[in-house]
Design a protein around this motif. Structure first.
Motif, mmCIF file in Angstrom:
data_model
loop_
_atom_site.group_PDB
_atom_site.id
_atom_site.type_symbol
_atom_site.label_atom_id
_atom_site.label_comp_id
_atom_site.label_asym_id
_atom_site.label_seq_id
_atom_site.Cartn_x
_atom_site.Cartn_y
_atom_site.Cartn_z
ATOM 1 N N ALA A 289 0.829 -1.208 0.000
ATOM 2 C CA ALA A 289 0.000 0.000 0.000
ATOM 3 C C ALA A 289 0.863 1.257 0.000
ATOM 4 O O ALA A 289 0.580 2.217 -0.728
ATOM 5 C CB ALA A 289 -0.938 -0.016 1.205
ATOM 6 N N VAL A 290 1.908 1.266 0.819
ATOM 7 C CA VAL A 290 2.781 2.444 0.894
ATOM 8 C C VAL A 290 3.482 2.681 -0.442
ATOM 9 O O VAL A 290 3.539 3.810 -0.943
ATOM 10 C CB VAL A 290 3.813 2.279 2.025
ATOM 11 C CG1 VAL A 290 4.839 3.418 1.979
ATOM 12 C CG2 VAL A 290 3.120 2.263 3.377
ATOM 13 N N ALA A 292 2.566 1.732 -3.482
ATOM 14 C CA ALA A 292 1.600 2.154 -4.503
ATOM 15 C C ALA A 292 1.222 3.619 -4.323
ATOM 16 O O ALA A 292 1.193 4.390 -5.294
ATOM 17 C CB ALA A 292 0.363 1.267 -4.431
ATOM 18 N N LEU A 293 0.954 4.031 -3.078
ATOM 19 C CA LEU A 293 0.559 5.412 -2.822
ATOM 20 C C LEU A 293 1.706 6.382 -3.093
ATOM 21 O O LEU A 293 1.495 7.456 -3.685
ATOM 22 C CB LEU A 293 0.082 5.549 -1.370
ATOM 23 C CG LEU A 293 -1.247 4.866 -1.042
ATOM 24 C CD1 LEU A 293 -1.523 4.919 0.454
ATOM 25 C CD2 LEU A 293 -2.394 5.512 -1.812
ATOM 26 N N ARG A 294 2.923 6.017 -2.671
ATOM 27 C CA ARG A 294 4.070 6.907 -2.893
ATOM 28 C C ARG A 294 4.376 7.050 -4.381
ATOM 29 O O ARG A 294 4.728 8.140 -4.853
ATOM 30 C CB ARG A 294 5.282 6.377 -2.141
ATOM 31 C CG ARG A 294 5.184 6.463 -0.618
ATOM 32 C CD ARG A 294 5.155 7.912 -0.162
ATOM 33 N NE ARG A 294 5.102 8.032 1.277
ATOM 34 C CZ ARG A 294 6.188 8.117 2.062
ATOM 35 N NH1 ARG A 294 7.397 8.057 1.530
ATOM 36 N NH2 ARG A 294 6.047 8.249 3.365
ATOM 37 N N ARG A 296 2.246 6.809 -6.905
ATOM 38 C CA ARG A 296 1.202 7.639 -7.516
ATOM 39 C C ARG A 296 1.365 9.101 -7.114
ATOM 40 O O ARG A 296 1.223 10.005 -7.952
ATOM 41 C CB ARG A 296 -0.178 7.137 -7.088
ATOM 42 C CG ARG A 296 -0.559 5.784 -7.676
ATOM 43 C CD ARG A 296 -1.970 5.406 -7.316
ATOM 44 N NE ARG A 296 -2.925 6.375 -7.854
ATOM 45 C CZ ARG A 296 -4.232 6.350 -7.598
ATOM 46 N NH1 ARG A 296 -4.728 5.416 -6.809
ATOM 47 N NH2 ARG A 296 -5.035 7.253 -8.118
ATOM 48 N N ARG A 297 1.685 9.356 -5.856
ATOM 49 C CA ARG A 297 1.858 10.738 -5.409
ATOM 50 C C ARG A 297 3.048 11.391 -6.098
ATOM 51 O O ARG A 297 2.963 12.547 -6.527
ATOM 52 C CB ARG A 297 2.050 10.775 -3.892
ATOM 53 C CG ARG A 297 2.245 12.190 -3.342
ATOM 54 C CD ARG A 297 2.569 12.169 -1.870
ATOM 55 N NE ARG A 297 1.469 11.618 -1.087
ATOM 56 C CZ ARG A 297 1.536 11.412 0.223
ATOM 57 N NH1 ARG A 297 2.665 11.685 0.876
ATOM 58 N NH2 ARG A 297 0.505 10.920 0.869
ATOM 59 N N ARG A 300 2.008 12.361 -9.613
ATOM 60 C CA ARG A 300 1.138 13.541 -9.652
ATOM 61 C C ARG A 300 1.915 14.828 -9.395
ATOM 62 O O ARG A 300 1.585 15.879 -9.950
ATOM 63 C CB ARG A 300 0.012 13.406 -8.623
ATOM 64 C CG ARG A 300 -1.045 12.371 -8.966
ATOM 65 C CD ARG A 300 -2.300 12.598 -8.152
ATOM 66 N NE ARG A 300 -2.025 12.575 -6.725
ATOM 67 C CZ ARG A 300 -2.111 11.501 -5.948
ATOM 68 N NH1 ARG A 300 -2.466 10.340 -6.487
ATOM 69 N NH2 ARG A 300 -1.857 11.563 -4.663
ATOM 70 N N ARG A 307 9.195 8.612 -8.528
ATOM 71 C CA ARG A 307 8.215 7.661 -9.069
ATOM 72 C C ARG A 307 8.911 6.444 -9.660
ATOM 73 O O ARG A 307 8.472 5.309 -9.452
ATOM 74 C CB ARG A 307 7.368 8.333 -10.146
ATOM 75 C CG ARG A 307 6.270 7.426 -10.701
ATOM 76 C CD ARG A 307 5.504 8.056 -11.836
ATOM 77 N NE ARG A 307 6.333 8.250 -13.021
ATOM 78 C CZ ARG A 307 5.867 8.684 -14.179
ATOM 79 N NH1 ARG A 307 4.603 9.007 -14.307
ATOM 80 N NH2 ARG A 307 6.686 8.836 -15.206
ATOM 81 N N TRP A 310 10.234 4.182 -6.759
ATOM 82 C CA TRP A 310 9.125 3.508 -6.087
ATOM 83 C C TRP A 310 8.551 2.402 -6.968
ATOM 84 O O TRP A 310 8.244 1.306 -6.491
ATOM 85 C CB TRP A 310 8.020 4.506 -5.730
ATOM 86 C CG TRP A 310 8.289 5.337 -4.521
ATOM 87 C CD1 TRP A 310 8.451 6.690 -4.472
ATOM 88 C CD2 TRP A 310 8.415 4.869 -3.168
ATOM 89 N NE1 TRP A 310 8.678 7.100 -3.181
ATOM 90 C CE2 TRP A 310 8.652 6.004 -2.370
ATOM 91 C CE3 TRP A 310 8.362 3.617 -2.574
ATOM 92 C CZ2 TRP A 310 8.830 5.919 -0.988
ATOM 93 C CZ3 TRP A 310 8.536 3.521 -1.201
ATOM 94 C CH2 TRP A 310 8.763 4.648 -0.423
ATOM 95 N N ARG A 311 8.417 2.672 -8.268
ATOM 96 C CA ARG A 311 7.820 1.674 -9.159
ATOM 97 C C ARG A 311 8.735 0.460 -9.342
ATOM 98 O O ARG A 311 8.247 -0.672 -9.429
ATOM 99 C CB ARG A 311 7.498 2.315 -10.512
ATOM 100 C CG ARG A 311 6.323 3.276 -10.434
ATOM 101 C CD ARG A 311 6.002 3.936 -11.760
ATOM 102 N NE ARG A 311 5.357 2.997 -12.676
ATOM 103 C CZ ARG A 311 4.649 3.370 -13.735
ATOM 104 N NH1 ARG A 311 4.523 4.674 -14.008
ATOM 105 N NH2 ARG A 311 4.086 2.490 -14.521
ATOM 106 N N TRP A 314 8.241 -1.503 -6.338
ATOM 107 C CA TRP A 314 6.867 -2.023 -6.360
ATOM 108 C C TRP A 314 6.795 -3.282 -7.224
ATOM 109 O O TRP A 314 6.193 -4.292 -6.831
ATOM 110 C CB TRP A 314 5.956 -0.929 -6.899
ATOM 111 C CG TRP A 314 4.489 -1.168 -6.770
ATOM 112 C CD1 TRP A 314 3.865 -2.133 -6.030
ATOM 113 C CD2 TRP A 314 3.448 -0.412 -7.411
ATOM 114 N NE1 TRP A 314 2.502 -2.029 -6.170
ATOM 115 C CE2 TRP A 314 2.218 -0.983 -7.001
ATOM 116 C CE3 TRP A 314 3.435 0.681 -8.273
ATOM 117 C CZ2 TRP A 314 0.995 -0.478 -7.456
ATOM 118 C CZ3 TRP A 314 2.215 1.181 -8.704
ATOM 119 C CH2 TRP A 314 1.003 0.608 -8.304
#
Length: 391
Positions: A289-290, A292-294, A296-297, A300, A307, A310-311, A314
């Motif tokens: 969850a962390v 995925a949210l990081r 996406r944030r 944006r 990004r 993080w990806r 992920w």
């Protein structure tokens, strides 16, 4: 305001980490004294006996006398130097934060040499101990061997990154190395804390529960620390993502299939299987969850490098159950383990191993970006000379 809050949390994290490390150092250094000289003080045993119960500790240590006795010298070297590493880690963080470059480099050399020496002691113990004779069984032996390999390779890549002029990668590898080292004090915390949630279990059973997620927790902590220290919006030379949407989708599909297999297989073993599964799935879900949210944030907000990192992690997290599902039958057949032990061992090493792979992928991403810039520089120079009019 947001930056001030972030700085406050970083300071709190550094202080808390330093307190844990400094507090654990004497426990690590004295942990094996009673095996060398019966009756010698061991702060960790005393503390754990008062937190849980003397019987809880005595029953666990009674099975360790013979396995430790025939590898006592390597184990003492490992534990004493491990205590020293707990002190060197915060010192390295502080010297880096205060830009004491010369002292940081000297302590870094001491840290790396100490890691190699300490892990050599652990390797001798594992080589002399049959997997089934390890504390709480063969799954723990496999986890220890995996953490040992991850620690040694992380510090090696960290040294190479520093020599090669990649301070950002050096930072990531050393944080991951120290994360692997922190499995030792965190395991002791779980020995003392989990009996409050799972009363009546022996320390060996508590140990099996803890090892289901410790590797993933420390690797995730290293990633959080790396991202907190790296405030770059972009990295020169990084353009297209190495984790585009099709890769994410495929990783999710493969991970979902493997996770389904792990869940169904674990449920076949009743209460014990459900307990181990819960210890694995809950931290996994929080980490997912962390990330995925990081990711996406960051997308944006236009922070493209954040990004990307993080990806990449992920994707690795999604693929961790695939590694676990593949490793379980391999352990079962090659080591002659029962199905539950093999399943637990596979699940326990998956997230940590894939976090290591993700850090390696991030490193290759940065190194490739530098190579792209090097190749582009002569081309730009040639184009500039051709466009200059001849007088």
């Amino acid at each position: 305001m947001r930056r001030s809050t972030g700085n406050t949390w970083r300071r709190v994290a550094v202080i808390a980490l330093s307190a844990v490390c400094v507090g654990y150092a004497p426990i690590a250094m004295t942990e094996l004294w009673p095996y060398a000289r019966p009756g010698a003080p061991a702060f960790g045993e005393w503390l754990l006996a008062h937190v849980v119960s003397p019987r809880y500790v005595a029953d666990a240590l009674a099975t360790r006398i013979e396995p430790y006795r025939h590898s006592l010298v390597p184990m003492i070297v490992h534990s004493v130097l491990g205590g020293l590493l707990m002190l060197l880690g915060p010192a390295q963080v502080l010297t880096a934060a205060r830009r004491r470059t010369r002292l940081h480099r000297v302590l870094g050399v001491v840290f790396a040499v100490t890691v190699y020496a300490s892990m050599a002691g652990a390797a001798l113990y594992l080589a002399r101990t049959a997997p089934e004779d390890a504390f709480s069984g063969a799954a723990f032996w496999i986890v220890l061997a995996t953490i040992l390999a991850g620690t040694v390779m992380s510090v090696t890549f960290g040294v190479l990154a520093a020599v090669g002029g990649f301070p950002d990668l050096h930072q990531r590898w050393m944080l991951l190395c120290y994360g692997f080292l922190l499995t030792a004090p965190l395991l002791r915390f779980e020995w003392g804390g989990l009996p409050l949630i799972l009363p009546g279990l022996s320390m060996a059973e508590i140990n099996r529960v803890a090892t289901m997620h410790l590797g993933s927790v420390v690797a995730f902590g290293a990633l959080i620390a790396s991202r907190a220290l790296d405030r770059r919006t972009t990295v020169a030379g990084v353009s297209r993502s190495w984790a585009p949407l099709p890769v994410l989708v495929l990783a999710h599909l493969a991970g979902a299939a493997a996770m389904t297999w792990i869940v169904r297989s674990s449920l076949d073993f009743g209460t014990q299987g459900r307990r181990l599964l819960l210890a694995y799935v809950v931290p996994y879900a929080v980490t997912y969850a962390v990330m995925a949210l990081r990711a996406r944030r960051a997308g944006r907000e236009g922070r493209l490098w954040a990004r990307e990192e993080w990806r990449l992690h992920w994707v690795a997290l999604c693929l961790a159950p695939v590694l676990s599902a593949g490793a379980a039958p391999l352990f079962e057949r090659s080591l002659g383990l029962d199905r539950l032990t093999a399943l637990a061992a596979g699940a326990a090493i998956g997230c940590g191993a894939l976090a290591f792979a993700a850090t390696l992928t991030v490193s290759l991403r940065v190194m490739y970006a530098r190579e792209v810039l090097k190749r582009a520089a002569p081309a730009r120079g040639t184009a500039s000379r051709l466009s200059t009019p001849v007088s």
